[in-house]
Design a protein around this motif. Structure first.
Motif, PDB file in Angstrom:
ATOM      1  N   PHE A   1       0.839  -1.196   0.000  1.00  0.00           N
ATOM      2  CA  PHE A   1       0.000   0.000   0.000  1.00  0.00           C
ATOM      3  C   PHE A   1       0.875   1.247   0.000  1.00  0.00           C
ATOM      4  O   PHE A   1       1.873   1.316   0.715  1.00  0.00           O
ATOM      5  CB  PHE A   1      -0.902  -0.006   1.240  1.00  0.00           C
ATOM      6  N   THR A   2       0.486   2.223  -0.808  1.00  0.00           N
ATOM      7  CA  THR A   2       1.182   3.505  -0.805  1.00  0.00           C
ATOM      8  C   THR A   2       0.202   4.616  -1.168  1.00  0.00           C
ATOM      9  O   THR A   2      -0.874   4.360  -1.732  1.00  0.00           O
ATOM     10  CB  THR A   2       2.366   3.516  -1.799  1.00  0.00           C
ATOM     11  N   LYS A   3       0.582   5.814  -0.820  1.00  0.00           N
ATOM     12  CA  LYS A   3      -0.216   6.995  -1.131  1.00  0.00           C
ATOM     13  C   LYS A   3       0.730   8.026  -1.727  1.00  0.00           C
ATOM     14  O   LYS A   3       1.811   8.254  -1.172  1.00  0.00           O
ATOM     15  CB  LYS A   3      -0.871   7.528   0.147  1.00  0.00           C
ATOM     16  N   MET A   4       0.354   8.626  -2.829  1.00  0.00           N
ATOM     17  CA  MET A   4       1.296   9.504  -3.525  1.00  0.00           C
ATOM     18  C   MET A   4       0.632  10.780  -4.033  1.00  0.00           C
ATOM     19  O   MET A   4      -0.568  10.810  -4.339  1.00  0.00           O
ATOM     20  CB  MET A   4       1.934   8.768  -4.701  1.00  0.00           C
ATOM     21  N   SER A   5       1.446  11.823  -4.088  1.00  0.00           N
ATOM     22  CA  SER A   5       1.039  13.060  -4.753  1.00  0.00           C
ATOM     23  C   SER A   5       1.456  12.975  -6.214  1.00  0.00           C
ATOM     24  O   SER A   5       2.535  12.463  -6.531  1.00  0.00           O
ATOM     25  CB  SER A   5       1.712  14.265  -4.105  1.00  0.00           C
ATOM     26  N   VAL A   6       0.619  13.466  -7.086  1.00  0.00           N
ATOM     27  CA  VAL A   6       0.890  13.432  -8.523  1.00  0.00           C
ATOM     28  C   VAL A   6       0.907  14.865  -9.029  1.00  0.00           C
ATOM     29  O   VAL A   6      -0.079  15.592  -8.888  1.00  0.00           O
ATOM     30  CB  VAL A   6      -0.183  12.619  -9.287  1.00  0.00           C
ATOM     31  N   ILE A   7       2.033  15.279  -9.603  1.00  0.00           N
ATOM     32  CA  ILE A   7       2.124  16.652 -10.105  1.00  0.00           C
ATOM     33  C   ILE A   7       2.027  16.652 -11.625  1.00  0.00           C
ATOM     34  O   ILE A   7       2.318  15.651 -12.287  1.00  0.00           O
ATOM     35  CB  ILE A   7       3.428  17.343  -9.671  1.00  0.00           C
ATOM     36  N   ASN A   8       1.615  17.790 -12.135  1.00  0.00           N
ATOM     37  CA  ASN A   8       1.621  18.020 -13.575  1.00  0.00           C
ATOM     38  C   ASN A   8       2.918  18.732 -13.908  1.00  0.00           C
ATOM     39  O   ASN A   8       3.080  19.914 -13.607  1.00  0.00           O
ATOM     40  CB  ASN A   8       0.407  18.870 -13.968  1.00  0.00           C
ATOM     41  N   ALA A   9       3.874  18.017 -14.502  1.00  0.00           N
ATOM     42  CA  ALA A   9       5.199  18.581 -14.749  1.00  0.00           C
ATOM     43  C   ALA A   9       5.146  19.768 -15.705  1.00  0.00           C
ATOM     44  O   ALA A   9       6.046  20.616 -15.697  1.00  0.00           O
ATOM     45  CB  ALA A   9       6.130  17.512 -15.311  1.00  0.00           C
ATOM     46  N   LEU A  10       4.097  19.846 -16.532  1.00  0.00           N
ATOM     47  CA  LEU A  10       3.972  20.981 -17.452  1.00  0.00           C
ATOM     48  C   LEU A  10       3.487  22.230 -16.732  1.00  0.00           C
ATOM     49  O   LEU A  10       3.615  23.337 -17.243  1.00  0.00           O
ATOM     50  CB  LEU A  10       3.009  20.627 -18.594  1.00  0.00           C
ATOM     51  N   ASP A  11       2.917  22.049 -15.549  1.00  0.00           N
ATOM     52  CA  ASP A  11       2.478  23.177 -14.724  1.00  0.00           C
ATOM     53  C   ASP A  11       2.618  22.771 -13.262  1.00  0.00           C
ATOM     54  O   ASP A  11       1.660  22.346 -12.622  1.00  0.00           O
ATOM     55  CB  ASP A  11       1.031  23.567 -15.051  1.00  0.00           C
ATOM     56  N   VAL A  12       3.841  22.908 -12.754  1.00  0.00           N
ATOM     57  CA  VAL A  12       4.158  22.408 -11.417  1.00  0.00           C
ATOM     58  C   VAL A  12       3.331  23.116 -10.345  1.00  0.00           C
ATOM     59  O   VAL A  12       3.035  22.543  -9.287  1.00  0.00           O
ATOM     60  CB  VAL A  12       5.667  22.573 -11.133  1.00  0.00           C
ATOM     61  N   ASN A  13       2.951  24.347 -10.612  1.00  0.00           N
ATOM     62  CA  ASN A  13       2.201  25.116  -9.617  1.00  0.00           C
ATOM     63  C   ASN A  13       0.712  24.768  -9.591  1.00  0.00           C
ATOM     64  O   ASN A  13      -0.021  25.274  -8.744  1.00  0.00           O
ATOM     65  CB  ASN A  13       2.363  26.617  -9.885  1.00  0.00           C
ATOM     66  N   ASP A  14       0.293  23.915 -10.526  1.00  0.00           N
ATOM     67  CA  ASP A  14      -1.104  23.499 -10.551  1.00  0.00           C
ATOM     68  C   ASP A  14      -1.399  22.616  -9.335  1.00  0.00           C
ATOM     69  O   ASP A  14      -0.500  22.024  -8.738  1.00  0.00           O
ATOM     70  CB  ASP A  14      -1.393  22.728 -11.845  1.00  0.00           C
ATOM     71  N   GLU A  15      -2.685  22.525  -8.964  1.00  0.00           N
ATOM     72  CA  GLU A  15      -3.073  21.713  -7.816  1.00  0.00           C
ATOM     73  C   GLU A  15      -2.720  20.247  -8.057  1.00  0.00           C
ATOM     74  O   GLU A  15      -2.967  19.704  -9.135  1.00  0.00           O
ATOM     75  CB  GLU A  15      -4.574  21.852  -7.554  1.00  0.00           C
ATOM     76  N   ARG A  16      -2.133  19.610  -7.058  1.00  0.00           N
ATOM     77  CA  ARG A  16      -1.668  18.234  -7.198  1.00  0.00           C
ATOM     78  C   ARG A  16      -2.784  17.234  -6.927  1.00  0.00           C
ATOM     79  O   ARG A  16      -3.588  17.432  -6.029  1.00  0.00           O
ATOM     80  CB  ARG A  16      -0.503  17.979  -6.246  1.00  0.00           C
ATOM     81  N   ASP A  17      -2.793  16.152  -7.707  1.00  0.00           N
ATOM     82  CA  ASP A  17      -3.693  15.039  -7.424  1.00  0.00           C
ATOM     83  C   ASP A  17      -3.074  14.161  -6.341  1.00  0.00           C
ATOM     84  O   ASP A  17      -1.842  14.142  -6.167  1.00  0.00           O
ATOM     85  CB  ASP A  17      -3.932  14.208  -8.686  1.00  0.00           C
ATOM     86  N   VAL A  18      -3.922  13.433  -5.643  1.00  0.00           N
ATOM     87  CA  VAL A  18      -3.457  12.479  -4.634  1.00  0.00           C
ATOM     88  C   VAL A  18      -4.206  11.173  -4.847  1.00  0.00           C
ATOM     89  O   VAL A  18      -5.443  11.170  -4.962  1.00  0.00           O
ATOM     90  CB  VAL A  18      -3.694  12.989  -3.199  1.00  0.00           C
ATOM     91  N   VAL A  19      -3.455  10.070  -4.926  1.00  0.00           N
ATOM     92  CA  VAL A  19      -4.072   8.755  -5.082  1.00  0.00           C
ATOM     93  C   VAL A  19      -3.415   7.772  -4.116  1.00  0.00           C
ATOM     94  O   VAL A  19      -2.264   7.957  -3.702  1.00  0.00           O
ATOM     95  CB  VAL A  19      -3.944   8.206  -6.526  1.00  0.00           C
ATOM     96  N   ALA A  20      -4.179   6.764  -3.753  1.00  0.00           N
ATOM     97  CA  ALA A  20      -3.639   5.645  -2.974  1.00  0.00           C
ATOM     98  C   ALA A  20      -3.618   4.421  -3.873  1.00  0.00           C
ATOM     99  O   ALA A  20      -4.509   4.245  -4.722  1.00  0.00           O
ATOM    100  CB  ALA A  20      -4.484   5.397  -1.733  1.00  0.00           C
ATOM    101  N   VAL A  21      -2.603   3.590  -3.712  1.00  0.00           N
ATOM    102  CA  VAL A  21      -2.444   2.417  -4.578  1.00  0.00           C
ATOM    103  C   VAL A  21      -2.312   1.166  -3.718  1.00  0.00           C
ATOM    104  O   VAL A  21      -1.467   1.106  -2.809  1.00  0.00           O
ATOM    105  CB  VAL A  21      -1.210   2.561  -5.493  1.00  0.00           C
ATOM    106  N   TYR A  22      -3.165   0.178  -4.001  1.00  0.00           N
ATOM    107  CA  TYR A  22      -3.108  -1.125  -3.344  1.00  0.00           C
ATOM    108  C   TYR A  22      -2.693  -2.156  -4.386  1.00  0.00           C
ATOM    109  O   TYR A  22      -3.264  -2.209  -5.483  1.00  0.00           O
ATOM    110  CB  TYR A  22      -4.462  -1.507  -2.766  1.00  0.00           C
ATOM    111  N   ILE A  23      -1.707  -2.966  -4.032  1.00  0.00           N
ATOM    112  CA  ILE A  23      -1.213  -3.989  -4.956  1.00  0.00           C
ATOM    113  C   ILE A  23      -1.241  -5.342  -4.253  1.00  0.00           C
ATOM    114  O   ILE A  23      -0.647  -5.513  -3.187  1.00  0.00           O
ATOM    115  CB  ILE A  23       0.228  -3.674  -5.418  1.00  0.00           C
ATOM    116  N   LYS A  24      -1.957  -6.267  -4.858  1.00  0.00           N
ATOM    117  CA  LYS A  24      -2.063  -7.622  -4.338  1.00  0.00           C
ATOM    118  C   LYS A  24      -1.804  -8.584  -5.494  1.00  0.00           C
ATOM    119  O   LYS A  24      -1.724  -8.160  -6.649  1.00  0.00           O
ATOM    120  CB  LYS A  24      -3.462  -7.829  -3.743  1.00  0.00           C
TER     121      LYS A  24
END
Length: 314
Positions: free
Chosen positions: A70-93
């Motif tokens: 399990f992990t949780k990550m921030s996702v940035i838009n590299a073309l607009d770093v100052n844009d609001e970041r997405d956040v997702v959690a990832v489960y791998i089984k």
């Protein structure tokens, strides 16, 4: 929504998921709360998903359990770093990838998830390939963004070399450094995730296909290194700009020094003849005033000629 890979990609309900086939799901937090226990996920991870206590500069890392990660990550838009970041959690089984939408207002991360489903043939798909496709989609435009940053830094260098840097130039450099730092932290986060998955502590991956995750990690390391090079260029550019400012200041001080040197003797002359002693020889001389003027002009001219020869004066 869950997608299962058999001869083709088909949608499937949670209760009908066949663990022998690779399955991928993209769900909201509210949907995940209703189904997490069906997969044996710990309730503490659900609380971590719901928590807002995650700062971008504090990487979450990967939590490894007996049969899932399990992990949780921030996702940035590299073309607009100052844009609001997405956040997702990832489960791998084993044969299962679930992405939980924590914050994805523009649905960009969801779209990247859906795009990754078509990257490989359903017949040849593996969990490792699916994870690689998803993570790779998160950075698929970053090379272009880094290249654009490089061109932007080159333009700033030209501005400095031509002496056209404005009053806000240092602020522009500071903003550039902040953006590059955000990108570096983002790639460090992804590298941490990739390396943790490569370790395969709970053996949910097939060793024969771990190279896909390894390839993603190597690609992200290259992106981070490219950003580090740009950060170094910005530091050098800042030094060059400071040198330019110092040079302009030194040139200005040189002008003041030359002017002071040339006109200092006039101050001595004024002070000398301003004493008005009773027996000063020029005091009663009818040409005394003209003599002092001529003397001042001659002194300034001689010093100006000397300064020109010594290249004190441009």
């Amino acid at each position: 929504m869950f997608y299962q890979f058999q001869d083709d990609i088909t949608t499937v309900d949670v209760d009908n998921i066949d663990s022998h086939y690779v399955t991928a799901g993209y769900v909201t937090i509210s949907e995940f709360e209703k189904i997490y226990d069906k997969f044996g996920f710990a309730a503490s991870t659900v609380e971590a998903v719901k928590s807002d206590n995650m700062f971008f500069h504090s990487r979450f890392g990967v939590e490894v359990y007996d049969d899932y990660c399990f992990t949780k990550m921030s996702v940035i838009n590299a073309l607009d770093v100052n844009d609001e970041r997405d956040v997702v959690a990832v489960y791998i089984k084993k044969n299962l990838l679930i992405v939980v939408d924590v914050k994805d207002k523009d649905c960009s991360t969801r779209d990247k998830f859906l795009q990754c489903l078509d990257k490989y043939s359903p017949i040849n798909i593996t969990l490792e390939k699916l994870i690689y496709a998803f993570l790779d989609n998160l950075t698929n435009k970053d090379n272009k963004a880094i290249e654009d940053k490089g061109f932007e830094i080159t333009k700033l260098e030209e501005i400095v070399l031509h002496g056209n840097a404005g009053d806000n130039f240092n602020l522009d450099l500071l903003q550039m450094k902040k953006e590059l730092l955000s990108m570096r932290n983002y790639y460090e986060q992804l590298i941490d995730i990739g390396e943790a998955l490569e370790d395969n502590e709970n053996e949910i991956f097939d060793e024969n296909y771990l190279r896909y995750i390894s390839n993603f990690t190597k690609k992200t390391v290259r992106l981070r290194d490219d950003v580090e090079l740009l950060r170094g260029s910005v530091v050098h550019l800042q030094d060059a700009y400071q040198s330019f400012i110092d040079l302009k200041t030194n040139h200005t001080m040189q002008i003041f020094t030359v002017v002071s040197t040339i006109f200092f003797p006039l101050t001595v002359i004024v002070g000398w003849y301003g004493m008005n002693f009773k027996y000063m020889p020029e005091l009663q001389w009818k040409y005394g005033y003209v003599f002092v003027i001529a003397l001042s002009v001659i002194v300034v001219a001689v010093l100006a000629i000397i300064g020109k020869k010594k290249k004190w004066i441009g």
